[in-house]
Design a protein around this motif. Structure first.
Motif, PDB file in Angstrom:
ATOM      1  N   ILE A 153      73.216  66.206  40.658  1.00 12.05           N
ATOM      2  CA  ILE A 153      72.745  65.022  39.925  1.00 12.05           C
ATOM      3  C   ILE A 153      71.224  65.016  39.963  1.00 12.05           C
ATOM      4  N   PRO A 154      70.548  65.185  38.832  1.00  8.98           N
ATOM      5  CA  PRO A 154      69.088  65.175  38.822  1.00  8.98           C
ATOM      6  C   PRO A 154      68.526  63.791  39.137  1.00  8.98           C
ATOM      7  N   VAL A 155      67.402  63.773  39.832  1.00 10.31           N
ATOM      8  CA  VAL A 155      66.775  62.516  40.259  1.00 10.31           C
ATOM      9  C   VAL A 155      65.338  62.466  39.753  1.00 10.31           C
ATOM     10  N   VAL A 156      64.958  61.324  39.207  1.00 12.13           N
ATOM     11  CA  VAL A 156      63.570  61.038  38.872  1.00 12.13           C
ATOM     12  C   VAL A 156      63.145  59.849  39.720  1.00 12.13           C
ATOM     13  N   THR A 157      62.011  59.945  40.405  1.00 14.99           N
ATOM     14  CA  THR A 157      61.514  58.810  41.173  1.00 14.99           C
ATOM     15  C   THR A 157      60.462  58.070  40.359  1.00 14.99           C
ATOM     16  N   ILE A 158      60.386  56.770  40.593  1.00 13.55           N
ATOM     17  CA  ILE A 158      59.431  55.934  39.863  1.00 13.55           C
ATOM     18  C   ILE A 158      58.716  54.979  40.810  1.00 13.55           C
ATOM     19  N   ASN A 159      57.547  54.551  40.382  1.00 13.86           N
ATOM     20  CA  ASN A 159      56.818  53.428  40.957  1.00 13.86           C
ATOM     21  C   ASN A 159      56.204  53.680  42.322  1.00 13.86           C
ATOM     22  N   SER A 160      56.995  54.015  43.320  1.00 14.32           N
ATOM     23  CA  SER A 160      56.466  54.113  44.685  1.00 14.32           C
ATOM     24  C   SER A 160      56.899  55.410  45.347  1.00 14.32           C
ATOM     25  N   GLY A 161      56.096  55.847  46.328  1.00 24.12           N
ATOM     26  CA  GLY A 161      56.443  57.030  47.101  1.00 24.12           C
ATOM     27  C   GLY A 161      56.229  58.343  46.388  1.00 24.12           C
ATOM     28  N   ALA A 162      55.215  58.421  45.541  1.00 25.52           N
ATOM     29  CA  ALA A 162      54.964  59.649  44.769  1.00 25.52           C
ATOM     30  C   ALA A 162      54.808  60.876  45.655  1.00 25.52           C
ATOM     31  N   GLU A 163      54.189  60.703  46.809  1.00 22.82           N
ATOM     32  CA  GLU A 163      53.918  61.845  47.673  1.00 22.82           C
ATOM     33  C   GLU A 163      55.182  62.439  48.304  1.00 22.82           C
ATOM     34  N   PHE A 164      56.301  61.681  48.247  1.00 22.36           N
ATOM     35  CA  PHE A 164      57.564  62.164  48.812  1.00 22.36           C
ATOM     36  C   PHE A 164      58.485  62.762  47.747  1.00 22.36           C
ATOM     37  N   SER A 165      58.192  62.489  46.487  1.00 18.91           N
ATOM     38  CA  SER A 165      59.106  62.816  45.393  1.00 18.91           C
ATOM     39  C   SER A 165      59.500  64.291  45.350  1.00 18.91           C
ATOM     40  N   LYS A 166      58.532  65.178  45.339  1.00 17.03           N
ATOM     41  CA  LYS A 166      58.810  66.612  45.204  1.00 17.03           C
ATOM     42  C   LYS A 166      59.595  67.145  46.396  1.00 17.03           C
ATOM     43  N   SER A 167      59.192  66.754  47.609  1.00 16.06           N
ATOM     44  CA  SER A 167      59.878  67.256  48.804  1.00 16.06           C
ATOM     45  C   SER A 167      61.305  66.737  48.898  1.00 16.06           C
ATOM     46  N   PHE A 168      61.588  65.617  48.235  1.00 14.74           N
ATOM     47  CA  PHE A 168      62.945  65.064  48.223  1.00 14.74           C
ATOM     48  C   PHE A 168      63.811  65.725  47.149  1.00 14.74           C
ATOM     49  N   GLY A 169      63.220  66.593  46.329  1.00 15.96           N
ATOM     50  CA  GLY A 169      63.989  67.311  45.325  1.00 15.96           C
ATOM     51  C   GLY A 169      64.050  66.667  43.958  1.00 15.96           C
ATOM     52  N   ALA A 170      63.198  65.663  43.723  1.00 16.70           N
ATOM     53  CA  ALA A 170      63.203  64.993  42.420  1.00 16.70           C
ATOM     54  C   ALA A 170      62.573  65.876  41.345  1.00 16.70           C
ATOM     55  N   LEU A 171      62.983  65.667  40.099  1.00 16.81           N
ATOM     56  CA  LEU A 171      62.389  66.406  38.975  1.00 16.81           C
ATOM     57  C   LEU A 171      60.903  66.099  38.875  1.00 16.81           C
ATOM     58  N   SER A 172      60.559  64.805  38.968  1.00 16.58           N
ATOM     59  CA  SER A 172      59.159  64.386  38.906  1.00 16.58           C
ATOM     60  C   SER A 172      59.061  62.925  39.308  1.00 16.58           C
ATOM     61  N   HIS A 173      57.842  62.430  39.379  1.00 14.13           N
ATOM     62  CA  HIS A 173      57.591  61.019  39.704  1.00 14.13           C
ATOM     63  C   HIS A 173      56.820  60.377  38.561  1.00 14.13           C
ATOM     64  N   ILE A 174      57.211  59.154  38.213  1.00 18.11           N
ATOM     65  CA  ILE A 174      56.559  58.424  37.125  1.00 18.11           C
ATOM     66  C   ILE A 174      56.038  57.101  37.673  1.00 18.11           C
ATOM     67  N   GLY A 175      54.731  56.896  37.590  1.00 14.14           N
ATOM     68  CA  GLY A 175      54.145  55.656  38.093  1.00 14.14           C
ATOM     69  C   GLY A 175      52.646  55.795  38.184  1.00 14.14           C
ATOM     70  N   GLN A 176      52.011  54.948  38.979  1.00 18.24           N
ATOM     71  CA  GLN A 176      50.576  55.074  39.182  1.00 18.24           C
ATOM     72  C   GLN A 176      50.306  55.612  40.575  1.00 18.24           C
ATOM     73  N   ASP A 177      49.148  56.231  40.761  1.00 21.63           N
ATOM     74  CA  ASP A 177      48.708  56.667  42.079  1.00 21.63           C
ATOM     75  C   ASP A 177      48.186  55.424  42.792  1.00 21.63           C
ATOM     76  N   GLU A 178      48.906  54.968  43.808  1.00 28.08           N
ATOM     77  CA  GLU A 178      48.587  53.687  44.444  1.00 28.08           C
ATOM     78  C   GLU A 178      47.233  53.704  45.150  1.00 28.08           C
ATOM     79  N   ALA A 179      46.872  54.839  45.733  1.00 24.64           N
ATOM     80  CA  ALA A 179      45.567  54.932  46.401  1.00 24.64           C
ATOM     81  C   ALA A 179      44.442  54.800  45.382  1.00 24.64           C
ATOM     82  N   ILE A 180      44.579  55.501  44.254  1.00 20.28           N
ATOM     83  CA  ILE A 180      43.572  55.414  43.189  1.00 20.28           C
ATOM     84  C   ILE A 180      43.503  53.995  42.637  1.00 20.28           C
ATOM     85  N   ALA A 181      44.662  53.366  42.481  1.00 20.18           N
ATOM     86  CA  ALA A 181      44.684  51.990  41.970  1.00 20.18           C
ATOM     87  C   ALA A 181      43.967  51.046  42.926  1.00 20.18           C
ATOM     88  N   GLY A 182      44.229  51.215  44.221  1.00 18.40           N
ATOM     89  CA  GLY A 182      43.548  50.378  45.206  1.00 18.40           C
ATOM     90  C   GLY A 182      42.049  50.590  45.192  1.00 18.40           C
TER      91      GLY A 182
END
Length: 339
Positions: free
Chosen positions: A134-163
């Motif tokens: 089952i393919p997974v796409v992560t959104i919104n939070s936790g971008a830095e964990f997305s790839k290591s968790f096996g997700a296709l990609s992450h969609i959202g904003q970079d929270e550090a840059i936003a801050g």
């Protein structure tokens, strides 16, 4: 509307991706009035002639969080266009999120969209999903964990840059002491936002944890903090990390007799009204509608065309700073719940 320069290139790429998706999805090509009418529905079009799919989304939303209503709106429009049966569930607790994800794995869905506010709580169950194909796409939070968790990609904003964008803006506005209001303890994205503000701000930042699912309690906590600050070094700005808490801070400011400027992450109809009334200085828009829309579209494209949006790298939907000058362009979109 000003996009932070550090994210400008990747944000532009995300918007180009959205345009490309609309073309690939086979939206109405008839032009004329019919196309104009459909252009105002938030991105829908003619239903794809592809086999039906079932896609589930699990997020960390708490009760009454309007941000996730906008994410769902985007996902539902993409699902209707893509011939997708869209399912949604949420819980602010990581353990319960994991259970919800497992329930959708048991239903043999064709794709999962997951937010990673509490990544360790859902890591194992996401691994189960990917192991089951089952393919997974992560959104919104936790971008830095997305790839290591096996997700296709992450969609959202970079929270550090936003801050950091917020910290830079506060410095430009001559602010000296900021109160950063965290409405969900343990949420890695919220902590990153406050850390980013602190890193880029020329003044000082103090964090305040509030009970985000209890708005009266949150308001009282902010008011008490603003009141207590008067006896030492007064806060001259409040940064809230979600749109509903901007209104709570406006109320708390009045109760405390404070002159602090209220600024917030995220956008909704109420925030736009508050910007117009100059009750809020600026807001950070991460385009939640786009997060939901692109996540569903990516899973559809991946199954039907083997695509991976962003080449597996994070696709940024923000941040952009919004002020009262942007209100005329945003009012009709926030009124219909798509911004």
């Amino acid at each position: 509307m000003r996009t932070n320069r550090k994210a400008a290139g990747r944000t532009a790429a995300a918007l180009l991706t959205a345009c490309a998706l609309a073309l690939v999805a086979g939206c109405s090509g008839s032009g004329g009035k019919d196309s104009e009418d459909k252009a105002d529905d938030g991105g829908g079009g003619t239903k794809a002639k592809t086999p039906p799919m079932k896609i589930a989304m699990v997020t960390h939303s708490g009760e009454g969080d309007t941000f996730w209503d906008i994410v769902q709106s985007g996902a539902e429009v993409a699902a209707a266009k893509d011939n997708v049966d869209f399912l949604y569930a949420a819980n602010k607790e990581g353990k319960e999120q994991a259970q919800l994800i497992q329930s959708y794995i048991d239903q043999d869905v064709d794709g999962l969209v997951v937010s990673l506010a509490k990544p360790e709580a859902v890591k194992a169950v996401i691994a189960k999903a990917t192991a089951a194909g089952i393919p997974v796409v992560t959104i919104n939070s936790g971008a830095e964990f997305s790839k290591s968790f096996g997700a296709l990609s992450h969609i959202g904003q970079d929270e550090a840059i936003a801050g950091e964008a917020v910290g830079e803006e506060l410095t430009k506005r001559g602010r000296k002491k900021a109160l950063c209001v965290i409405h969900e303890q343990g949420n890695v994205s919220l902590e990153e936002r406050c850390a980013g503000v602190k890193k880029a701000f020329g003044g000082t930042v103090e964090n305040l944890n509030v009970e985000g699912t209890n708005m009266p309690s949150s308001t009282s906590s902010i008011e008490a903090k603003l009141q207590s600050g008067k006896s030492t070094d007064e806060f001259d700005t409040v940064v809230t990390l979600g749109a509903p808490f901007a209104a709570a801070s406006v109320k708390a400011k009045a109760g405390a007799g404070s002159d602090a400027e209220i600024n917030t992450f995220d956008l909704n109809e109420d925030v736009v009204k508050q910007l117009k009334a100059k009750e809020i200085g600026f807001a950070v828009d991460q385009q939640p509608y786009l997060q939901g829309y692109l996540a569903v579209d990516e899973l559809w494209l991946n199954k039907n065309n083997g695509n991976v949006v962003g080449g597996g790298k994070p696709v940024l939907t923000g941040p952009a700073l919004v002020t009262e000058k942007d209100v005329p362009a945003l009012e009709k979109f926030t009124a219909r719940g798509t911004r």
